[in-house]
Design a protein around this motif. Structure first.
Motif, PDB file in Angstrom:
ATOM      1  N   GLN A  24      47.508  -7.536  32.180  1.00  0.00           N
ATOM      2  CA  GLN A  24      48.410  -6.685  32.940  1.00  0.00           C
ATOM      3  C   GLN A  24      49.392  -7.152  33.828  1.00  0.00           C
ATOM      4  O   GLN A  24      49.186  -8.336  34.164  1.00  0.00           O
ATOM      5  N   PRO A  25      50.451  -6.435  33.969  1.00  0.00           N
ATOM      6  CA  PRO A  25      51.250  -6.727  35.096  1.00  0.00           C
ATOM      7  C   PRO A  25      50.418  -7.272  36.527  1.00  0.00           C
ATOM      8  O   PRO A  25      49.607  -6.453  36.872  1.00  0.00           O
ATOM      9  N   THR A  26      51.081  -8.238  36.843  1.00  0.00           N
ATOM     10  CA  THR A  26      50.269  -8.684  38.446  1.00  0.00           C
ATOM     11  C   THR A  26      51.256  -8.031  39.736  1.00  0.00           C
ATOM     12  O   THR A  26      51.976  -7.350  39.259  1.00  0.00           O
ATOM     13  N   ASN A  30      54.676  -6.223  39.708  1.00  0.00           N
ATOM     14  CA  ASN A  30      55.095  -4.691  40.134  1.00  0.00           C
ATOM     15  C   ASN A  30      55.784  -4.958  41.295  1.00  0.00           C
ATOM     16  O   ASN A  30      56.672  -4.165  41.605  1.00  0.00           O
ATOM     17  N   GLN A 127      54.064 -11.053  33.820  1.00  0.00           N
ATOM     18  CA  GLN A 127      54.713 -10.560  32.678  1.00  0.00           C
ATOM     19  C   GLN A 127      56.355 -11.095  32.661  1.00  0.00           C
ATOM     20  O   GLN A 127      56.782 -11.129  31.570  1.00  0.00           O
TER      21      GLN A 127
END
Length: 158
Positions: A24-26, A30, A127
């Motif tokens: 997932q996005p880190t 974010n 990402q």
């Protein structure tokens, strides 16, 4: 044969143990979206601002270096930018030169690169590193040889 298996395991761990995988996005991804440096699909919108942040992070991280990755490698330098990561390290395995001599320098380099390609999720943690043209450049030094190569995110299967 047992020694070759031992070294293959070693090569798989070079430079990868200290990097955390993320599907997932880190938190950094974010944050960069929130600051409008990346768009919602993690494409880079502001390279200059991204490089400034990554330079500060690299400088802060350099205070913990050199870092003993495992019993086989010491990471001496890591510099992150908007389009690449530069990693320099030392292979600390005492009889690595003997192993390299027995299989050949070119085979060792290929083993290191192939094992690194199997661990792309570890090398391309964020990402934005996966969704933009990006590379990881590794330079690993043993007592008598330097192994340098680059891996592009386009070579990876995430």
């Amino acid at each position: 044969m047992m020694q070759i298996k031992k070294y293959c395991l070693f090569l798989a761990s070079i430079g990868l143990s200290s990097i955390v995988t993320a599907a997932q996005p880190t938190e950094l991804d974010n944050y960069l979206v929130k600051k409008d440096i990346l768009d919602s699909s993690f494409k880079i919108k502001n390279t200059t601002a991204l490089n400034e942040i990554l330079s500060a992070i690299s400088e802060e991280d350099s205070r913990t270096l050199p870092f003993q990755v495992d019993q086989n490698m010491l990471m001496e330098k890591m510099q992150v930018s908007a389009n690449k990561v530069e990693i320099e390290g030392i292979i600390t395995t005492p009889d690595f030169a003997q192993f390299a001599e027995s299989v050949g320098q070119q085979k060792v380099k290929q083993l290191i690169k192939n094992n690194s390609l199997q661990n792309c999720a570890l090398l391309f943690e964020h990402q934005f590193q996966r969704n933009n043209p990006y590379s990881v450049n590794l330079k690993l030094m043993s007592t008598d040889q330097v192994y340098s190569f680059s891996i592009k995110n386009s070579e990876c299967k995430f």
